[in-house]
Structures are given as structure tokens and as C-alpha cells.
Write an enzyme that holds these catalytic residues in place. Structure first.
Site, PDB file in Angstrom:
ATOM      1  N   LYS A   1      45.151  31.126  28.575  1.00 21.30           N
ATOM      2  CA  LYS A   1      44.341  31.908  27.625  1.00 21.30           C
ATOM      3  C   LYS A   1      44.110  31.015  26.408  1.00 21.30           C
ATOM      4  CE  LYS A   1      44.252  36.591  25.631  1.00 21.30           C
ATOM      5  NZ  LYS A   1      42.927  37.029  26.065  1.00 21.30           N
TER       6      LYS A   1
HETATM    7  N1  PPE Z   1      40.271  38.158  31.290  1.00 21.32           N
HETATM    8  C1  PPE Z   1      39.909  37.669  30.085  1.00 21.32           C
HETATM    9  C2  PPE Z   1      38.884  36.600  30.033  1.00 21.32           C
HETATM   10  C3  PPE Z   1      40.529  38.152  28.946  1.00 21.32           C
HETATM   11  O1  PPE Z   1      40.194  37.657  27.763  1.00 21.32           O
HETATM   12  C4  PPE Z   1      41.498  39.175  29.043  1.00 21.32           C
HETATM   13  C5  PPE Z   1      42.163  39.726  27.812  1.00 21.32           C
HETATM   14  C6  PPE Z   1      41.824  39.677  30.323  1.00 21.32           C
HETATM   15  C7  PPE Z   1      41.184  39.127  31.419  1.00 21.32           C
HETATM   16  C8  PPE Z   1      42.863  40.730  30.526  1.00 21.32           C
HETATM   17  O2  PPE Z   1      44.154  40.219  30.280  1.00 21.32           O
HETATM   18  P1  PPE Z   1      45.352  41.152  29.816  1.00 21.32           P
HETATM   19  O3  PPE Z   1      45.096  41.546  28.413  1.00 21.32           O
HETATM   20  O4  PPE Z   1      46.558  40.321  29.990  1.00 21.32           O
HETATM   21  O5  PPE Z   1      45.347  42.335  30.708  1.00 21.32           O
HETATM   22  N2  PPE Z   1      41.308  39.794  26.670  1.00 21.32           N
HETATM   23  C9  PPE Z   1      41.823  40.046  25.355  1.00 21.32           C
HETATM   24  C10 PPE Z   1      40.708  40.242  24.360  1.00 21.32           C
HETATM   25  C11 PPE Z   1      39.911  39.041  24.083  1.00 21.32           C
HETATM   26  C12 PPE Z   1      39.215  39.129  22.748  1.00 21.32           C
HETATM   27  O6  PPE Z   1      39.818  38.749  21.766  1.00 21.32           O
HETATM   28  O7  PPE Z   1      38.071  39.594  22.694  1.00 21.32           O
HETATM   29  C13 PPE Z   1      42.676  41.307  25.307  1.00 21.32           C
HETATM   30  O8  PPE Z   1      42.422  42.256  26.039  1.00 21.32           O
HETATM   31  O9  PPE Z   1      43.595  41.334  24.475  1.00 21.32           O
END
Ligand code: PPE
Length: 306
Positions: free
Chosen positions: A158
Site C-alpha cells: 500500500k
Molecule cells: N484496494 C485499494 C486500492 C485500496 O486502497 C484499499 C483501501 C483496499 C483495496 C481495501 O483494503 P482494506 O482497507 O485493507 O480492506 N483503501 C483505503 C482508502 C484509500 C484512500 O485514502 O482513499 C481504505 O479503505 O482505508
């Protein structure tokens, strides 16, 4: 989305005022995107605020840093403690927590030897794709921008710079009148949203793209896979074609910020009659109960702040 300002931010080992948490204009990460970050949510429960899957997020931050050979000056445990301190110091109940580690100042150029700085902020943040979007479902466009292939960028990290491709996809979708984008990978298979993982429901089975489809391996994705299986659904990780989206019974996004957000239309085609489907709603309700500490079985995922 405008930031709701809070009082304190943890920066390089100490709590500083919101206005003091600044960086120099020659910060390496500002020029080259050399940062890694996390998004974590804290929810109100009957036992006070609880941070959801805190350890898993900090472990992923460490892994993202490892991939980019950034040496974090703090352990996962220290970062977890710092996140708890930020929520406490700001007297927050429900909030979004944003840890970021980035290459600082001192050198310019791509050898990237600059020392790593770390900050953790927190602020109240509603559903990523809107209150209304979460209730009624959102409208999505398959993007003309593809996710960078794994031999270009390691999308399971990330990292700040990775979001440039997400930003292009998101802007394109919004300019075309949609709420969000779904990106395909370099082979043409479904990858994910600009900031969410994607799930498809067909004939009662739940599908989601595998890690090799250039996805970020979401923690909410994992949570939903576990909850769905515990509720008796079959969950299959496999490559999905774009056409599978169009004939799906249900499609939904998952993410820390987006939580579970139903998709009601893709490229002008209504999904599941144009409204959130029953399995999506079942999982959304289960997720909301779990994060608020209403399901004892999943207590292990909660870190209480007080
Ligand atoms: N894919 C991407 C590209 C991504 O950025 C996130 C989180 C996810 C999948 C889901 O990951 P998880 O949160 O671990 O379930 N995206 C973050 C927001 C990005 C932003 O700042 O805008 C988040 O959900 O916190």
C-alpha cells in the site's frame, strides 16, 4: 472529502499539534511517491471505542515498507500503541486512523536512502462512497486505466505512488458521471476499485479476484471472506472477466473506508435489478455488527482504546 481537523498527530515518536505535523518541501516522498500507508477504522462499542484489526493493518504497513526496503524506526507493537494514543489524545470515538511512513529529506534522487519518518493521524470520516451510496448502491464504470502489472509495481504494497493510477481511474469515472471505477489488470481480468476490493455474487456463490490480479490484499476483503464462510456461503477466489460483472446477481466493494458498499450499476447496466442484493446486505449488516463488538466470536479483531 474535507478533512475534519483534530487536535493531535503522532509524529516521529511524539504527539504534536495538528498544525505542527509538517514536512519539508524537499521531502523525498513528495517528489517520488515513496511512502507507505494504512487506513484503519475505530468504532464505538458498548465497551468504548475499539480499533478494528489494528495489528493486521500495522503488519501490512511493515510489509509495504519491507517491499520498498524502507526501515521502519518502530516495531509493529509500538505503532499499535501509538495509534491507540492518537485516538485517546483526540478524544475520538468513531474515526479513521491514517498511519504513514515516508522517506524524508536529506538527499534527492532515486537511490532512496533518506531516513524514514512515521506519522499517525486520526479524524472522523463517514462512509467513503457516501451514506447514500452505502444504502442504495453506487454506479460504477470499468476504467480505461489498468492496474500496473506485478512486474511494474508491487500492488500488494500500500504505497503512496501506486495511487496515481487509482487517481486517474477515479477522476475518469467521476468526470463521466459515475461514482467509482473498477480497474482491470494487465491481462484484462477484473482487479479492484480505485480504493476498494470487489466481490461478485452469482447463483449464491461469492467470487473475488485473487492476489495475482494486481489487487491490494484487503483486510476487509479477508474479513468478508471469513464472515461469508462462517455464514455458510461459498467463497471462491478466481479470475473474473469483465462480462461476469455485467451478468452478476450482486456486486459490492469492500475496504476499511468503504466498509461494504453495494454496486447497483456498471457501465450503464443495472446489477441485480439496480438495487443492493440480499447477500450484500447480509454481509454489510454482519460487518457492522462485528466492528461494533456485537458478535463475541470476533472479539479478537477488536482493540479497545480504554
Ligand atoms: N484496494 C485499494 C486500492 C485500496 O486502497 C484499499 C483501501 C483496499 C483495496 C481495501 O483494503 P482494506 O482497507 O485493507 O480492506 N483503501 C483505503 C482508502 C484509500 C484512500 O485514502 O482513499 C481504505 O479503505 O482505508
Amino acid at each position: 472529502m474535507a478533512l475534519a481537523k483534530t487536535k493531535y498527530i503522532w509524529m516521529n515518536g511524539r504527539m504534536v499539534g495538528w498544525e505542527e505535523a509538517n514536512v519539508h518541501v524537499l521531502t523525498h516522498a513528495l517528489h517520488y511517491g515513496s511512502s507507505v500507508f494504512e487506513g484503519i477504522r475505530c468504532y464505538e462499542t458498548s465497551r468504548g471505542p475499539a480499533i478494528f484489526r489494528l495489528k493486521e493493518h500495522m503488519v501490512r504497513l511493515k510489509q509495504s515498507a519491507d517491499i520498498y526496503m524502507m526501515k521502519l524506526p518502530y516495531t509493529v507493537e509500538e505503532l499499535c500503541m501509538a495509534a491507540i494514543e492518537v485516538v485517546k489524545a483526540n478524544n475520538l470515538k468513531e474515526c479513521y486512523i491514517r498511519p504513514i511512513a515516508f522517506r524524508g529529506t536529506g538527499e534527492m534522487g532515486l537511490q532512496a536512502r533518506n531516513p524514514v519518518e512515521v506519522a499517525i493521524a486520526a479524524w472522523p470520516w463517514g462512509p467513503y462512497l457516501g451514506e447514500e451510496g452505502q444504502k442504495k448502491g453506487i454506479r460504477v464504470k470499468v476504467s480505461s486505466h489498468i492496474r500496473p502489472p506485478p512486474n511494474s509495481l508491487p500492488m500488494n504494497a500500500k504505497a503512496g505512488g501506486h495511487y496515481l493510477s487509482s487517481i486517474l481511474a477515479k477522476m475518469e469515472a467521476v468526470q463521466a458521471g459515475y461514482d467509482e471505477a473498477i480497474m482491470l489488470d494487465h491481462r484484462g481480468f477484473v482487479s479492484e476499485g480505485s480504493g476498494e476490493n470487489v466481490f461478485v455474487v452469482k447463483d449464491g456463490v461469492i467470487y473475488t479476484p485473487p492476489p495475482h490480479a494486481s489487487i491490494l490484499i484487503g483486510i476487509t476483503r479477508n474479513t468478508i471472506m471469513v464472515l461469508a464462510e462462517d455464514l455458510g456461503y461459498r467463497v471462491v477466489e478466481e479470475d473474473l472477466t469483465r462480462a461476469m460483472l455485467y451478468v452478476a446477481d450482486e456486486v459490492f466493494f469492500t475496504g476499511t473506508a468503504a466498509e461494504v458498499t453495494p454496486v447497483r450499476e456498471i457501465d450503464g447496466i443495472p446489477i441485480g435489478g439496480g438495487k443492493p442484493g440480499p447477500i450484500t446486505l447480509h454481509l454489510l449488516n454482519e460487518y457492522k455488527a462485528v466492528v461494533r463488538g456485537e458478535k463475541p466470536k470476533y472479539e479478537g479483531w477488536l482493540t479497545y482504546v480504554e
